[in-house]
Structure formats: C-alpha cells, structure tokens
Design an enzyme around this catalytic site. Structure first.
Site, PDB file in Angstrom:
ATOM      1  N   SER A 151       0.834  -1.192   0.000  1.00 27.45           N
ATOM      2  CA  SER A 151       0.000   0.000   0.000  1.00 27.45           C
ATOM      3  C   SER A 151       0.877   1.255   0.000  1.00 27.45           C
ATOM      4  O   SER A 151       1.773   1.377  -0.832  1.00 27.45           O
ATOM      5  CB  SER A 151      -0.961  -0.037   1.195  1.00 27.45           C
ATOM      6  OG  SER A 151      -1.967   0.938   1.089  1.00 27.45           O
ATOM      7  N   ARG A 220     -11.923   6.820   9.176  1.00 24.57           N
ATOM      8  CA  ARG A 220     -11.545   5.411   9.113  1.00 24.57           C
ATOM      9  C   ARG A 220     -12.578   4.602   8.353  1.00 24.57           C
ATOM     10  O   ARG A 220     -12.237   3.681   7.598  1.00 24.57           O
ATOM     11  CB  ARG A 220     -11.381   4.859  10.523  1.00 24.57           C
ATOM     12  CG  ARG A 220     -11.008   3.386  10.573  1.00 24.57           C
ATOM     13  CD  ARG A 220      -9.711   3.122   9.835  1.00 24.57           C
ATOM     14  NE  ARG A 220      -9.232   1.759  10.065  1.00 24.57           N
ATOM     15  CZ  ARG A 220      -8.152   1.245   9.507  1.00 24.57           C
ATOM     16  NH1 ARG A 220      -7.439   1.986   8.670  1.00 24.57           N
ATOM     17  NH2 ARG A 220      -7.773   0.012   9.763  1.00 24.57           N
ATOM     18  N   ASP A 322      -8.770  -5.539  -5.944  1.00 27.63           N
ATOM     19  CA  ASP A 322      -8.308  -4.284  -5.331  1.00 27.63           C
ATOM     20  C   ASP A 322      -8.612  -3.111  -6.264  1.00 27.63           C
ATOM     21  O   ASP A 322      -8.012  -2.989  -7.326  1.00 27.63           O
ATOM     22  CB  ASP A 322      -6.802  -4.383  -5.073  1.00 27.63           C
ATOM     23  CG  ASP A 322      -6.228  -3.178  -4.330  1.00 27.63           C
ATOM     24  OD1 ASP A 322      -6.979  -2.223  -4.060  1.00 27.63           O
ATOM     25  OD2 ASP A 322      -5.022  -3.204  -4.029  1.00 27.63           O
ATOM     26  N   HIS A 355      -8.309  -4.516  -1.334  1.00 27.96           N
ATOM     27  CA  HIS A 355      -6.965  -4.032  -1.024  1.00 27.96           C
ATOM     28  C   HIS A 355      -6.354  -4.761   0.170  1.00 27.96           C
ATOM     29  O   HIS A 355      -5.132  -4.940   0.248  1.00 27.96           O
ATOM     30  CB  HIS A 355      -7.029  -2.529  -0.749  1.00 27.96           C
ATOM     31  CG  HIS A 355      -5.695  -1.893  -0.550  1.00 27.96           C
ATOM     32  ND1 HIS A 355      -4.691  -1.958  -1.495  1.00 27.96           N
ATOM     33  CD2 HIS A 355      -5.182  -1.188   0.495  1.00 27.96           C
ATOM     34  CE1 HIS A 355      -3.622  -1.309  -1.062  1.00 27.96           C
ATOM     35  NE2 HIS A 355      -3.889  -0.839   0.150  1.00 27.96           N
ATOM     36  N   ASP A 356      -7.183  -5.198   1.096  1.00 28.13           N
ATOM     37  CA  ASP A 356      -6.686  -5.884   2.287  1.00 28.13           C
ATOM     38  C   ASP A 356      -6.131  -7.267   2.001  1.00 28.13           C
ATOM     39  O   ASP A 356      -5.613  -7.924   2.912  1.00 28.13           O
ATOM     40  CB  ASP A 356      -7.793  -6.001   3.338  1.00 28.13           C
ATOM     41  CG  ASP A 356      -7.895  -4.774   4.219  1.00 28.13           C
ATOM     42  OD1 ASP A 356      -6.976  -3.937   4.174  1.00 28.13           O
ATOM     43  OD2 ASP A 356      -8.895  -4.650   4.949  1.00 28.13           O
TER      44      ASP A 356
END
Length: 407
Positions: A151, A220, A322, A355-356
């Site tokens: 990232s 967040r 992603d 993305h995780d």
C-alpha cells in the site's frame, strides 16, 4: 527463536522536503534476526509499513510504543516464514509523522514541552525514505538485500529505488502504484474533512482535552470501504440487519428507528471504535497527505526515467479485487520498469478480498515473495503473469493459480 530489538533512535537534526527542520528526529523501530554483511551486500530486509501501521511487523511489540495488540504481518515475517527472520535481518521503522513512537504531531516538541500538533513539519514519503536510510546507517546497515512494503508502504519501496538506487538489490511493492488516482484522492480529502470539521479538532490543538474521535471514526470508515471489494462486502454482509443487541455508534434521526441497522453499518462502527483508541487524528491528516502527494515521476520525464538509475530487480504484486491500487496501475508500473531495463515480474493474484488481500491472504503473498528474496527472478514461483497473458482477449491479466504455491 530469533532475537528482537525494539526501541527508538535519535537521528539528530532532520530537514524535511518542505524546507522545515527539527533539531532531533526520533524514529521507533523493530529489528529481527542477526545482521550479516555479505560482500558488497547484506542479509538486511527493510519492511515498509502501510498508512496506519507501525514498526510492529512481526512481534507482539512493546506496550506504549506500537499500541497494537497484534503484529500486522507476522504471517509473512518470522522464523521459517516468507521473510525468514532466521535467514534475514529484518528492520521495520515507524515513519516520521506517525504516532507509534517516531517524531510526529502527538510527540513532544522539546521547545515547548507540549505535543507538536500541526506545528510539526509537513511530511512526504521522500522524508520517510531518508529517515529510514539514516536509521539503517545508525544500525550499521549499508546495502539492503531487499525493501518490501504494501500500500503506501509500497510507494515507500518505490522511492527507495529512486533515492537510493545503489543501496537495494530487490524491491517488492505490494498492492501499490506510482501515484493515487483522482477517485482515491477525493475520498482521502473527504476523510480529512471529517476530522477537521469535528468541533473537537480545535485546529489540531486537542491534546489534553476531548479528541475529535467522531471525525476520525468517519475518516476510518471511508478508508475501510476503500480497502474492501464489492464482492467481499456482498458476501460478508449483504443487506442483512444487525442483531437485536447491536447499538448504533452515531446519533440517528427519529425516522432511523423504522429502518434496519445493517450488518455492514455495525461492522464499520466496530472497526472505527477500535481505530480511534489506537490512532491520532492529526497523524491521519499528515500521513494521508503524504500518500496523496506521492508521484513516482515527480522531477523526472516519466516513471521509467525515475527508475532508470536502479539496477536491481523488482517483483510487483497486485490483486484482482483491489480497486484502491489496481492491477492496471501495477501493470503500468511494470511497463515503466521494462522501459527502464529493470528486470521485473508482475505477479497478479486472483482475490475477492480487495486491497486488504495483501494482509489477509498470506498463503498467496508468501510463496512468490519467499522465492524472489531467495533467488530473484529465477525463483520458481515468481512469474510475470501479466506478460504471459499478452494476446489473450479473454482477460486483461492472467491470475495466479494456487498450483503455483505448492511445496
């Protein structure tokens, strides 16, 4: 069992890219294993943490330093793992501007005895890289075997190839890109405005009083949605209502009681509540701006020109689900490497996690990374899957199948 060194180094006066300086930059770090110089190189591997990560990459950390209950990549880093701490000397440094022990907004300004707040100099990814180089000098580490990161940490990796092209034999940007696209820039801007519009932000001078937790929680939540894929959210939450005991974390209008409080809302509220307990709002402003500002080609004619001086090898890893840092962005970066005559493999992983994925699917990340660190592009599980798929009209990029990860 490998040795773990955890602490903070004072690096002396440090001038940031913005031109401002502080008298003493402190950088918190953790180091694992034993350092072994090897001719012109070494067994040292630098791991660059992601946006809200810390130096606590593989150990349980030191309470009050990392603030995280669990190491963020200990499925990848550790004895016998992909980045094997019995073989490599692994260093992870908390970046300047962060809140896990390095100098940043919540740290004490020695001139005032109070937290820096927004008086702390603006920070760039270039500053992160130069601070890491200074730390490694303090630790006696010269040329690195590899720099690895995901990232925003992957952007940090790319910057190493530009700023210190002779100091790195291998780079591994994971789920990263040469720059953010406009959609991600927009979402980051909204997240920052959630913080700065919170009445408790007080222009960044909230230390010692009420913190802008609602603003940080919203920031967040925006970020967390960016890290998930549409498929993973659909499978995990759907449109289901939360359980009877679920309680809304934010105030709701009267009519809200008629409608369900959904599982996806409850999940985001839970993640936000955990995050505000461990992270500093000003830090979130600083680090997202550093990520937004990064552009590999800045000061050069293009990405290939920026990488032209780098003579090592590169492994790029991207994930099909992603949309934050896309497969196409990684392939564009791979094309820049090829144009710069940098030996490169673009390893595309089929994943619905978004993305995780680089954090939650170690079984897909670990094997090609392990082989690349051991043998470079000769590693048996390291394939340039994007190039292999040229001419295939069925898909833009070939996924990596599980068969590549056996044994």
């Amino acid at each position: 069992m490998t040795s773990v060194e955890s602490g903070t180094r004072s690096l002396g006066e440090f001038t940031f890219e913005c031109g401002e300086s502080i008298d003493d930059l402190e950088v918190a770090y953790e180091a694992y294993g034993d350092f072994e110089p090897q001719g012109e190189g070494s067994n040292a591997v630098l791991v660059c943490h992601a946006l809200t990560g810390s130096q606590n990459v593989a150990s349980e950390g030191v309470p009050g330093t990392s603030g995280q209950a669990r190491a963020w990549w200990n499925d990848i880093v550790g004895p016998g793992k992909a980045i094997d701490t019995t073989q490599y000397y692994v260093v992870c440094a908390n970046v300047p501007g962060s809140c896990y022990g390095s100098s940043g907004p919540p740290a004490e300004n020695p001139e005032t005895g109070e937290p820096w707040g927004t008086d702390f100099p603006p920070v760039t990814i270039g500053d992160w890289t130069r601070a890491q180089r200074r730390l490694l000098d303090e630790l006696g580490v010269g040329r690195l075997h590899a720099v690895v990161g995901g990232s925003a940490g992957g952007m940090n990796v790319l910057d190493w190839a530009v700023q210190y092209p002779d100091d790195v034999a291998r780079i591994v940007p994971v789920a990263a890109a040469a720059r953010l696209d406009a959609q991600c820039l927009a979402l980051d801007a909204i997240a920052r405005r959630a913080i700065t519009s919170d009445d408790d932000w007080q222009g960044g001078d909230y230390y010692g009083g009420a913190r802008p937790t609602d603003g940080l929680a919203l920031a967040r939540q925006i970020g967390h949605v960016m890290y998930l894929s549409k498929t993973s959210m659909g499978e995990r939450f759907g449109r289901r209502a939360a359980g009877r005991d679920a309680v809304r974390s934010f105030p709701a209008d009267r009519a809200a009681g008629y409608f369900p409080y959904r599982e996806v809302e409850s999940y985001l509220d839970y993640q936000a509540e955990k995050f505000v307990d461990r992270f500093d709002p000003n830090t979130y402003l600083y680090l997202t701006r550093a990520m937004d500002d990064y552009d590999l080609s800045e000061g050069y004619e293009g990405d290939a020109d920026a990488l032209a001086a780098y003579e090592g090898e590169a492994l790029l890893m991207s994930f099909t689900g992603d949309w934050h840092f896309t497969v196409a962005q990684s392939e564009s970066l791979a094309e820049a490497c090829r144009a710069a005559s940098v030996p490169v493999a673009h390893h595309v992983v089929e994943s619905d996690h978004g993305h995780d994925a680089f954090l939650v699917e170690p079984e897909k990340v670990g094997p090609p990374l392990r082989d690349f660190l051991a043998d470079g592009l000769a590693g048996r599980a390291v394939h340039d899957t994007a190039e292999e798929d040229e001419g295939d009209e069925e898909a833009d990029f070939a996924p990596v199948h599980n068969s590549l990860f056996g044994g």
